[in-house]
Design a protein around this motif. Structure first.
Motif, PDB file in Angstrom:
ATOM      1  N   ASN A 164      58.132  54.218  46.352  1.00 25.17           N
ATOM      2  CA  ASN A 164      57.165  53.145  46.532  1.00 25.17           C
ATOM      3  C   ASN A 164      57.716  52.031  47.406  1.00 25.17           C
ATOM      4  O   ASN A 164      58.916  51.753  47.414  1.00 25.17           O
ATOM      5  N   VAL A 219      56.682  47.847  48.732  1.00 22.39           N
ATOM      6  CA  VAL A 219      55.902  46.683  48.322  1.00 22.39           C
ATOM      7  C   VAL A 219      56.032  45.593  49.394  1.00 22.39           C
ATOM      8  O   VAL A 219      57.092  45.405  49.990  1.00 22.39           O
ATOM      9  N   MET A 259      48.258  50.256  56.193  1.00 11.67           N
ATOM     10  CA  MET A 259      48.071  50.172  54.745  1.00 11.67           C
ATOM     11  C   MET A 259      46.757  50.824  54.359  1.00 11.67           C
ATOM     12  O   MET A 259      45.838  50.933  55.183  1.00 11.67           O
ATOM     13  N   CYS A 293      48.597  43.218  46.649  1.00  9.62           N
ATOM     14  CA  CYS A 293      48.861  44.359  45.771  1.00  9.62           C
ATOM     15  C   CYS A 293      47.771  45.425  45.823  1.00  9.62           C
ATOM     16  O   CYS A 293      47.996  46.562  45.382  1.00  9.62           O
ATOM     17  N   GLN A 337      48.291  49.398  49.891  1.00 13.65           N
ATOM     18  CA  GLN A 337      49.528  50.165  49.790  1.00 13.65           C
ATOM     19  C   GLN A 337      49.859  50.838  51.123  1.00 13.65           C
ATOM     20  O   GLN A 337      48.963  51.380  51.785  1.00 13.65           O
ATOM     21  N   GLU A 341      52.400  56.731  51.630  1.00 11.65           N
ATOM     22  CA  GLU A 341      53.386  57.138  50.625  1.00 11.65           C
ATOM     23  C   GLU A 341      54.574  57.852  51.262  1.00 11.65           C
ATOM     24  O   GLU A 341      54.426  58.687  52.163  1.00 11.65           O
TER      25      GLU A 341
END
Length: 309
Positions: free
Chosen positions: A169, A171, A210, A265, A268, A271
């Protein structure tokens, strides 16, 4: 008789590879404990069998022909596979031993993989571990590594065994002081005007992608500081320089102690995964199987660094 012919051909193969590696017949003869004439006859027999010239000979050295170079690469791989198969049989009869050469990313290697391999080496003292840390993209086979650890998006390669260990992950975060001074971004488009810290080795550079509630978003961020090491970017974010997109295996502790806080938040980044890559021939090796299982046990499941609330 067929077995004798096969063994002779294998011996000629080994001799040819040694001549190329050593650069001359004389040096190869010394290395394998044969006469120069024996070495020369073995290579000539191989050339006659193949019907092509593998080497151009001079009085002092040899030069590999294009056909010889292609044959050398295949022969080297065949001999490596044979050696690996022999070692696998031995290791199944006795305690696993031998060398494992591993390549891994710098930050993940220093923070997590290195300590894990110390424990692995303590548990299996007959296995010699060589760890090389680099963020440079390498070819595991060409560069001679038994295993490569990568953090990347899913990919397919027919030449390597591919083990996915765990999602990695990331952030978007900044220091509390930075947020107090500049305000918290409300949408990814705000990143075009706020100071951002970006990773220098990514092909996208300062273009951040994102996935949000309304689908994918791409934004050219306001890059004020760039580095090819995420630990440096973490420290720059802590020093109030800007917003950084960081993996939680680096930023997790700082997010927990409040030195960094996460923003946006609901959005994202694509991945990433922690992968183990190694040549198919290494799958036979007991020591490689031990290491794969060890890494699964250490890093699989819920990542211990992934403490983001």
């Amino acid at each position: 008789m067929e077995r004798i012919i096969a063994m002779d051909k294998l011996g000629s193969l080994q001799t040819f590879v040694k001549v190329v590696d050593e650069g001359s017949f004389a040096a190869a003869a010394r290395a394998i404990g044969q006469s120069r004439s024996q070495v020369n006859r073995a290579v000539i027999a191989l050339e006659e069998n193949l019907g092509v010239q593998l080497l151009n000979r001079t009085t002092r050295q040899v030069a590999v022909t294009p056909s010889g170079r292609a044959f050398y690469d295949r022969a080297k791989a065949v001999l490596a596979d044979l050696h690996e198969a022999e070692e696998a049989i031995r290791e199944n009869r006795e305690t696993p031993s031998g060398d494992i050469r591993i390549n891994a990313p710098m930050s993940f290697g220093t923070l997590h993989l290195g300590p894990a391999l110390v424990d692995f080496a303590r548990e299996y003292p007959d296995i010699r571990v060589e760890l090389a840390l680099s963020d440079r993209f390498i070819d595991p086979v060409a560069d001679g590594y038994d295993m490569t650890v990568r953090i990347s998006q899913p990919s397919e390669t027919l030449a390597l065994i591919d083990h996915e260990i765990i999602p990695m992950n990331r952030v978007l975060c900044a220091s509390p002081e930075f947020i107090r001074k500049h305000g918290e971004p409300k949408t990814p488009r705000d990143l075009a005007t706020l100071p951002c810290l970006h990773y220098g080795n990514l092909p996208a550079g300062s273009n951040w992608k994102m996935n949000g509630p309304d689908g994918p978003v791409s934004v050219q961020v306001n890059g004020v500081f760039c580095c090819n090491n995420a630990e440096v970017l973490r420290d720059a974010a802590i020093a109030d320089l800007g917003l950084a997109l960081l993996p939680t295996f680096i930023a997790g502790p700082e997010l927990q102690n409040g030195r960094l806080i996460s923003v946006l938040c609901d959005y994202q980044p694509p991945e990433l995964f922690l992968y183990l890559l190694y040549p198919p021939s290494r799958q036979l090796s007991a020591r490689i199987r031990l290491l794969v299982d060890f890494i699964y046990d250490r890093f699989g499941g819920q990542a211990y660094w992934d403490l983001v609330q």
